[in-house]
Design an enzyme around this catalytic site. Sequence first.
Site, PDB file in Angstrom:
ATOM      1  CG  PHE A 126      22.267  60.035  -5.984  1.00  0.00           C
ATOM      2  CD1 PHE A 126      22.270  59.251  -7.115  1.00  0.00           C
ATOM      3  CD2 PHE A 126      21.236  59.880  -5.074  1.00  0.00           C
ATOM      4  CE1 PHE A 126      21.266  58.322  -7.343  1.00  0.00           C
ATOM      5  CE2 PHE A 126      20.224  58.963  -5.283  1.00  0.00           C
ATOM      6  CZ  PHE A 126      20.242  58.177  -6.422  1.00  0.00           C
ATOM      7  CB  CYS A 127      18.948  64.649  -7.261  1.00  0.00           C
ATOM      8  SG  CYS A 127      17.417  65.450  -6.762  1.00  0.00           S
ATOM      9  N   PRO A 128      17.968  62.353  -4.786  1.00  0.00           N
ATOM     10  CG  PRO A 128      17.414  62.515  -2.540  1.00  0.00           C
ATOM     11  CD  PRO A 128      18.393  63.001  -3.558  1.00  0.00           C
TER      12      PRO A 128
END
Length: 187
Positions: A126-128
Amino acid sequence: LDYDPAPCACAPCSAYRACVSPMFLVVWGIVAVNYLPYVVWYPLRTASWSCCIVVFHALVGLLLASYLMTVFTDPGTVPPEWHRAVAADRRLAADHRYCTKSGLYRPLRSHYCSVTRRVVLNLDHFCPWVVNAVGFYNRKFFVLFLLYTLLSCSWVLLTLLPSLLDVGALLAGDAPSPLPSPPPSPP
């Protein structure tokens, strides 16, 4: 078994989800902060510089397009039909892992994402920065986003390097000042 996954924290991909995230605005702000000095404020206006600006616009356009595709493309989830088919067949169910967090059978190379609270196909992370999980359907756009970011930064550094070296020589006192010298004082 019924297909009833937990409600997702950040899916489906929507404009609302992206716009309420501060990271979406931070990325656009970083692009704007880098765009203004290079295109608007830089005083050099020659034919070769115009070509540099065209290349820069192309790279930034590709960067932003791949960023938007990464943000708004769903990374991929387990289709309900696939889960029902696996749950109904004991032999298929034995070949796949059962996810206790989502209550679903997981295909190979898929993982449970704790941020989105769902099983993502071929989950990377998951890439913020993109406010999304990077998975099967948006990984290509994520890699392109990183590539165009690298190319854009490299292009700016390459084209501004002569100016940066001139400033370094000016600060060291080795180059003549680009500013006009003051007029001589009257006698």
